[in-house]
Structures are given as C-alpha cells and as structure tokens.
Design a protein around this motif. Sequence first.
Motif, mmCIF file in Angstrom:
data_model
loop_
_atom_site.group_PDB
_atom_site.id
_atom_site.type_symbol
_atom_site.label_atom_id
_atom_site.label_comp_id
_atom_site.label_asym_id
_atom_site.label_seq_id
_atom_site.Cartn_x
_atom_site.Cartn_y
_atom_site.Cartn_z
ATOM 1 N N PHE A 106 57.701 17.121 -12.041
ATOM 2 C CA PHE A 106 58.201 17.605 -13.384
ATOM 3 C C PHE A 106 59.458 17.187 -13.577
ATOM 4 N N THR A 107 59.936 17.063 -14.983
ATOM 5 C CA THR A 107 61.437 16.381 -15.109
ATOM 6 C C THR A 107 62.393 17.657 -15.306
ATOM 7 N N LEU A 108 63.412 17.366 -14.562
ATOM 8 C CA LEU A 108 64.417 18.332 -14.707
ATOM 9 C C LEU A 108 65.266 18.326 -15.928
ATOM 10 N N SER B 98 76.298 17.737 -10.121
ATOM 11 C CA SER B 98 76.411 16.754 -11.407
ATOM 12 C C SER B 98 74.697 16.350 -11.177
ATOM 13 N N ARG B 99 74.583 15.855 -12.222
ATOM 14 C CA ARG B 99 73.095 15.495 -12.566
ATOM 15 C C ARG B 99 72.680 14.092 -12.791
ATOM 16 N N ASP B 100 71.638 13.298 -12.108
ATOM 17 C CA ASP B 100 71.485 11.971 -12.657
ATOM 18 C C ASP B 100 69.910 12.110 -13.296
ATOM 19 N N ARG B 101 70.023 11.917 -14.482
ATOM 20 C CA ARG B 101 68.488 12.090 -15.500
ATOM 21 C C ARG B 101 67.803 10.981 -14.851
ATOM 22 N N ALA B 102 68.061 9.854 -14.969
ATOM 23 C CA ALA B 102 67.310 8.559 -14.536
ATOM 24 C C ALA B 102 66.573 8.724 -13.077
ATOM 25 N N LYS B 103 67.259 9.407 -12.402
ATOM 26 C CA LYS B 103 66.687 9.576 -10.693
ATOM 27 C C LYS B 103 66.124 11.208 -10.741
ATOM 28 N N ASN B 104 66.346 12.042 -11.989
ATOM 29 C CA ASN B 104 65.601 13.305 -11.819
ATOM 30 C C ASN B 104 66.155 13.824 -10.504
ATOM 31 N N THR B 105 67.349 13.974 -10.402
ATOM 32 C CA THR B 105 67.984 14.491 -9.120
ATOM 33 C C THR B 105 69.262 15.245 -9.575
ATOM 34 N N VAL B 106 69.547 16.087 -8.817
ATOM 35 C CA VAL B 106 70.992 16.956 -9.062
ATOM 36 C C VAL B 106 71.726 16.533 -7.745
ATOM 37 N N THR C 115 79.198 26.926 6.482
ATOM 38 C CA THR C 115 78.104 26.770 7.205
ATOM 39 C C THR C 115 76.864 27.875 6.682
ATOM 40 N N ALA C 116 75.641 27.159 6.408
ATOM 41 C CA ALA C 116 74.343 27.794 5.986
ATOM 42 C C ALA C 116 73.357 26.890 5.665
ATOM 43 N N VAL C 117 72.216 27.701 5.327
ATOM 44 C CA VAL C 117 71.174 26.969 4.659
ATOM 45 C C VAL C 117 71.327 26.934 3.280
ATOM 46 N N TYR C 118 71.435 25.613 2.714
ATOM 47 C CA TYR C 118 71.485 25.478 1.227
ATOM 48 C C TYR C 118 69.999 25.063 0.508
ATOM 49 N N TYR C 119 69.970 25.694 -0.560
ATOM 50 C CA TYR C 119 68.833 25.549 -1.223
ATOM 51 C C TYR C 119 68.959 25.008 -2.744
ATOM 52 N N CYS C 120 68.189 24.277 -3.381
ATOM 53 C CA CYS C 120 68.380 24.240 -4.764
ATOM 54 C C CYS C 120 67.354 24.899 -5.476
ATOM 55 N N ALA C 121 67.585 25.083 -6.606
ATOM 56 C CA ALA C 121 66.510 25.980 -7.152
ATOM 57 C C ALA C 121 66.566 25.378 -9.124
ATOM 58 N N ALA C 122 65.282 25.455 -9.484
ATOM 59 C CA ALA C 122 65.278 25.311 -11.322
ATOM 60 C C ALA C 122 64.982 26.430 -11.878
ATOM 61 N N ALA C 123 65.502 26.438 -12.914
ATOM 62 C CA ALA C 123 65.288 27.560 -14.110
ATOM 63 C C ALA C 123 65.172 27.010 -15.462
ATOM 64 N N ALA C 124 63.987 27.367 -16.004
ATOM 65 C CA ALA C 124 63.437 27.096 -17.455
ATOM 66 C C ALA C 124 64.349 27.542 -18.259
ATOM 67 N N TRP C 125 65.703 27.298 -18.361
ATOM 68 C CA TRP C 125 66.682 27.910 -19.207
ATOM 69 C C TRP C 125 67.572 26.723 -19.923
ATOM 70 N N LEU C 126 67.786 26.854 -20.989
ATOM 71 C CA LEU C 126 68.367 25.973 -21.997
ATOM 72 C C LEU C 126 69.846 26.117 -22.491
#
Length: 129
Positions: free
Chosen positions: A27-29, A71-79, A91-102
């Motif tokens: 999916f696209t971010l 930051s986000r790079d739309r061309a690479k679909n990466t944050v 020190t921790a476990v780091y998670y990324c997450a996505a929300a369908a929110w505009l």
Amino acid sequence: QPQLVESGGGLVQPGGSLRLSCAASGFTLDYYAIGWFRQAPGKEREGVSCISSNGGSTYYADSVKGRFTISRDRAKNTVYLQMNSLKPEDTAVYYCAAAAWLGSIASQAMCAPPTFAFWGQGNQVTVSS
C-alpha cells in the motif's frame, strides 16, 4: 497484504545516532499518518513522534524534542526517524505504525497507539557504553 517493515536499529553508544526506516509494502503511505512508538521493558508503549499524511504537521514527545527528526520520502514509500544524541533511556523496541488519517497529528492525544491500525514488527534500539 499490507506490511510495515522497520529497519535501522541496533546498539549505539550514548551520544551516538541511528536512523530508523519504516518501509511500506502492499500500500502507499501517501494517505496515512505515520507514527513512531517505543516500548521499554515493564513500560507502556509511548508515542515518540508522528507525521501527518501530507507532512504538514508533526509531533514529538518532550523527551526527544531537539534530538529526533521524523521525515517521509514519498518516492521510496518510507518514513524515517533520525535519532541523534541518544541516551540510555532511549533504549526500547521501536515500532512504526500507520493510521488512515488525513488531518493533523500534532498532539499527544493523536500521536497515541489507539489512533493507529497498522503496525510493524518492532526494532530493538539499545543505547549503552
């Protein structure tokens, strides 16, 4: 199947830097707000930083302001989460997450786990000498 994959964690000395990446597949971010969260042993998962779908609003926890940059790079679909001047308490476990929110994500209330539906698998960051 939509997936978020984190990378870039590891062991670093205090004062060092790391850059975490959150890549999406399936999916696209572009239409998602993205958040970085962390969870240390025995502690609740906390919001570290979030960025809105259009990049126009960001949130940083007080503990990381001035040291972390999202930051986000739309061309690479990466944050990304650039982490500088790291401390042992990062020190921790780091998670990324996505929300369908505009809308805006620039508040602690919005940059919180219940806002986000899709989660990556987590990536360990250890800051130690």
